[in-house]
Design a protein around this motif. Sequence first.
Motif, PDB file in Angstrom:
ATOM      1  N   LYS A  30     -28.267 -30.525  30.474  1.00 37.93           N
ATOM      2  CA  LYS A  30     -29.431 -30.872  31.284  1.00 37.93           C
ATOM      3  C   LYS A  30     -30.340 -31.890  30.616  1.00 37.93           C
ATOM      4  O   LYS A  30     -31.363 -32.269  31.180  1.00 37.93           O
ATOM      5  N   LEU A  31     -29.973 -32.346  29.416  1.00 39.83           N
ATOM      6  CA  LEU A  31     -30.793 -33.337  28.724  1.00 39.83           C
ATOM      7  C   LEU A  31     -30.524 -34.727  29.285  1.00 39.83           C
ATOM      8  O   LEU A  31     -29.389 -35.066  29.606  1.00 39.83           O
ATOM      9  N   ASP A  32     -31.572 -35.527  29.373  1.00 41.48           N
ATOM     10  CA  ASP A  32     -31.361 -36.919  29.773  1.00 41.48           C
ATOM     11  C   ASP A  32     -30.748 -37.662  28.585  1.00 41.48           C
ATOM     12  O   ASP A  32     -30.779 -37.189  27.446  1.00 41.48           O
ATOM     13  N   ALA A  33     -30.189 -38.825  28.841  1.00 38.40           N
ATOM     14  CA  ALA A  33     -29.437 -39.561  27.823  1.00 38.40           C
ATOM     15  C   ALA A  33     -30.289 -39.926  26.610  1.00 38.40           C
ATOM     16  O   ALA A  33     -29.831 -39.824  25.469  1.00 38.40           O
ATOM     17  N   ILE A  34     -31.514 -40.323  26.820  1.00 35.91           N
ATOM     18  CA  ILE A  34     -32.380 -40.733  25.714  1.00 35.91           C
ATOM     19  C   ILE A  34     -32.702 -39.543  24.812  1.00 35.91           C
ATOM     20  O   ILE A  34     -32.609 -39.622  23.584  1.00 35.91           O
ATOM     21  N   THR A  35     -33.057 -38.419  25.408  1.00 31.34           N
ATOM     22  CA  THR A  35     -33.368 -37.215  24.632  1.00 31.34           C
ATOM     23  C   THR A  35     -32.137 -36.720  23.888  1.00 31.34           C
ATOM     24  O   THR A  35     -32.212 -36.365  22.711  1.00 31.34           O
ATOM     25  N   ASP A  36     -30.984 -36.712  24.569  1.00 32.13           N
ATOM     26  CA  ASP A  36     -29.743 -36.243  23.955  1.00 32.13           C
ATOM     27  C   ASP A  36     -29.358 -37.138  22.777  1.00 32.13           C
ATOM     28  O   ASP A  36     -28.978 -36.645  21.714  1.00 32.13           O
ATOM     29  N   ASN A  37     -29.478 -38.435  22.941  1.00 32.54           N
ATOM     30  CA  ASN A  37     -29.131 -39.363  21.873  1.00 32.54           C
ATOM     31  C   ASN A  37     -30.073 -39.195  20.681  1.00 32.54           C
ATOM     32  O   ASN A  37     -29.633 -39.170  19.533  1.00 32.54           O
ATOM     33  N   GLY A  38     -31.366 -39.068  20.939  1.00 34.82           N
ATOM     34  CA  GLY A  38     -32.338 -38.848  19.864  1.00 34.82           C
ATOM     35  C   GLY A  38     -32.067 -37.544  19.135  1.00 34.82           C
ATOM     36  O   GLY A  38     -32.136 -37.477  17.899  1.00 34.82           O
ATOM     37  N   PHE A  39     -31.753 -36.500  19.884  1.00 36.77           N
ATOM     38  CA  PHE A  39     -31.420 -35.189  19.329  1.00 36.77           C
ATOM     39  C   PHE A  39     -30.218 -35.289  18.390  1.00 36.77           C
ATOM     40  O   PHE A  39     -30.250 -34.822  17.251  1.00 36.77           O
ATOM     41  N   ARG A  40     -29.180 -35.943  18.846  1.00 33.88           N
ATOM     42  CA  ARG A  40     -27.965 -36.075  18.040  1.00 33.88           C
ATOM     43  C   ARG A  40     -28.197 -36.930  16.790  1.00 33.88           C
ATOM     44  O   ARG A  40     -27.682 -36.620  15.707  1.00 33.88           O
ATOM     45  N   LEU A  41     -28.969 -37.997  16.923  1.00 36.15           N
ATOM     46  CA  LEU A  41     -29.255 -38.848  15.763  1.00 36.15           C
ATOM     47  C   LEU A  41     -30.066 -38.115  14.701  1.00 36.15           C
ATOM     48  O   LEU A  41     -29.795 -38.246  13.502  1.00 36.15           O
ATOM     49  N   LYS A  42     -31.053 -37.331  15.120  1.00 40.07           N
ATOM     50  CA  LYS A  42     -31.873 -36.561  14.164  1.00 40.07           C
ATOM     51  C   LYS A  42     -31.019 -35.516  13.455  1.00 40.07           C
ATOM     52  O   LYS A  42     -31.186 -35.286  12.255  1.00 40.07           O
ATOM     53  N   LYS A  92     -31.848 -22.208  11.973  1.00 37.08           N
ATOM     54  CA  LYS A  92     -33.260 -22.605  11.964  1.00 37.08           C
ATOM     55  C   LYS A  92     -33.448 -23.947  12.656  1.00 37.08           C
ATOM     56  O   LYS A  92     -34.369 -24.128  13.455  1.00 37.08           O
ATOM     57  N   GLU A  93     -32.575 -24.881  12.344  1.00 37.81           N
ATOM     58  CA  GLU A  93     -32.679 -26.210  12.938  1.00 37.81           C
ATOM     59  C   GLU A  93     -32.466 -26.163  14.454  1.00 37.81           C
ATOM     60  O   GLU A  93     -33.228 -26.759  15.215  1.00 37.81           O
ATOM     61  N   MET A  94     -31.460 -25.415  14.903  1.00 36.37           N
ATOM     62  CA  MET A  94     -31.180 -25.361  16.335  1.00 36.37           C
ATOM     63  C   MET A  94     -32.261 -24.587  17.081  1.00 36.37           C
ATOM     64  O   MET A  94     -32.616 -24.940  18.203  1.00 36.37           O
ATOM     65  N   SER A  95     -32.827 -23.548  16.475  1.00 36.75           N
ATOM     66  CA  SER A  95     -33.920 -22.814  17.116  1.00 36.75           C
ATOM     67  C   SER A  95     -35.147 -23.700  17.252  1.00 36.75           C
ATOM     68  O   SER A  95     -35.847 -23.656  18.262  1.00 36.75           O
ATOM     69  N   LYS A  96     -35.397 -24.517  16.232  1.00 38.55           N
ATOM     70  CA  LYS A  96     -36.527 -25.456  16.291  1.00 38.55           C
ATOM     71  C   LYS A  96     -36.323 -26.460  17.429  1.00 38.55           C
ATOM     72  O   LYS A  96     -37.230 -26.703  18.226  1.00 38.55           O
ATOM     73  N   TRP A  97     -35.118 -27.000  17.521  1.00 44.29           N
ATOM     74  CA  TRP A  97     -34.840 -27.966  18.582  1.00 44.29           C
ATOM     75  C   TRP A  97     -34.894 -27.312  19.965  1.00 44.29           C
ATOM     76  O   TRP A  97     -35.358 -27.924  20.920  1.00 44.29           O
ATOM     77  N   ALA A  98     -34.404 -26.086  20.073  1.00 43.53           N
ATOM     78  CA  ALA A  98     -34.424 -25.394  21.369  1.00 43.53           C
ATOM     79  C   ALA A  98     -35.855 -25.134  21.826  1.00 43.53           C
ATOM     80  O   ALA A  98     -36.137 -25.149  23.025  1.00 43.53           O
ATOM     81  N   SER A  99     -36.762 -24.908  20.874  1.00 43.53           N
ATOM     82  CA  SER A  99     -38.156 -24.698  21.270  1.00 43.53           C
ATOM     83  C   SER A  99     -38.855 -26.029  21.572  1.00 43.53           C
ATOM     84  O   SER A  99     -39.765 -26.073  22.395  1.00 43.53           O
ATOM     85  N   ASP A 100     -38.417 -27.109  20.928  1.00 39.04           N
ATOM     86  CA  ASP A 100     -39.027 -28.425  21.156  1.00 39.04           C
ATOM     87  C   ASP A 100     -38.544 -29.089  22.443  1.00 39.04           C
ATOM     88  O   ASP A 100     -39.305 -29.774  23.113  1.00 39.04           O
ATOM     89  N   ILE A 101     -37.270 -28.902  22.766  1.00 36.27           N
ATOM     90  CA  ILE A 101     -36.680 -29.540  23.952  1.00 36.27           C
ATOM     91  C   ILE A 101     -36.495 -28.472  25.023  1.00 36.27           C
ATOM     92  O   ILE A 101     -35.760 -27.507  24.830  1.00 36.27           O
ATOM     93  N   GLU A 102     -37.139 -28.679  26.136  1.00 33.86           N
ATOM     94  CA  GLU A 102     -37.161 -27.676  27.208  1.00 33.86           C
ATOM     95  C   GLU A 102     -35.779 -27.338  27.755  1.00 33.86           C
ATOM     96  O   GLU A 102     -35.461 -26.183  28.003  1.00 33.86           O
ATOM     97  N   ASN A 103     -34.920 -28.320  27.955  1.00 30.41           N
ATOM     98  CA  ASN A 103     -33.635 -28.094  28.616  1.00 30.41           C
ATOM     99  C   ASN A 103     -32.473 -27.814  27.662  1.00 30.41           C
ATOM    100  O   ASN A 103     -31.327 -27.796  28.080  1.00 30.41           O
ATOM    101  N   LEU A 104     -32.757 -27.600  26.385  1.00 29.75           N
ATOM    102  CA  LEU A 104     -31.715 -27.289  25.419  1.00 29.75           C
ATOM    103  C   LEU A 104     -31.660 -25.775  25.239  1.00 29.75           C
ATOM    104  O   LEU A 104     -32.664 -25.144  24.930  1.00 29.75           O
ATOM    105  N   ALA A 105     -30.490 -25.192  25.447  1.00 23.85           N
ATOM    106  CA  ALA A 105     -30.345 -23.737  25.362  1.00 23.85           C
ATOM    107  C   ALA A 105     -29.272 -23.374  24.339  1.00 23.85           C
ATOM    108  O   ALA A 105     -28.193 -23.958  24.330  1.00 23.85           O
ATOM    109  N   ILE A 106     -29.592 -22.409  23.486  1.00 20.07           N
ATOM    110  CA  ILE A 106     -28.613 -21.894  22.530  1.00 20.07           C
ATOM    111  C   ILE A 106     -27.774 -20.847  23.260  1.00 20.07           C
ATOM    112  O   ILE A 106     -28.299 -19.907  23.842  1.00 20.07           O
TER     113      ILE A 106
END
Length: 172
Positions: A30-42, A92-106
């Motif tokens: 459900k992530l848009d391309a820009i958010t997904d790309n930024g997420f993967r790069l970080k 820890k990293e994935m939980s942080k990202w899941a809380s920062d990005i609304e449409n990212l679900a673990i």
Amino acid sequence: MSKFVKELIISEIESQIGEVRDFVVVDSAKLDAITDNGFRLKLQEKGISTLTVKNSLARRAFANAGVEGLEDVLKGPSTLVWGGEDIVALSKEMSKWASDIENLAIKGGSTEGTALTSDDVTKLSKSPGRMELIGEIVSRILGPGAQLAGAIKGPGGTLAGQIKTISEGDES
């Protein structure tokens, strides 16, 4: 998809995961391309790899590689995440990202053949990491030695002070 293409994809998944046995699976569909790309790069900057997979092919690749515990979480859109210092740091990293990005679900994960639910990954993210545990062990090992050194040094310092006073001729 032909059988040959499927086998190529399975072998590519196997080569990318290598000897890794700790994974977190997320739903990033459900992530848009820009958010997904930024997420993967970080994540890539932190030494964490991601791979969006077709579930049936991923299951076969994991079976071939001997990775267990991901069969139940590989349903629906799935992105495999692995790397980092250890499974706790990854959680820890994935939980942080899941809380920062609304449409990212673990969705869950796996560590050493043990399946993890999304709640397990969240609980694991709150536990101390590898370096924190090593530091705690070292401090517990050094604690008694420091106390012993202080106990030995105290009377020795007092005695040395008295000897110095006597040698200077200020006897009382």
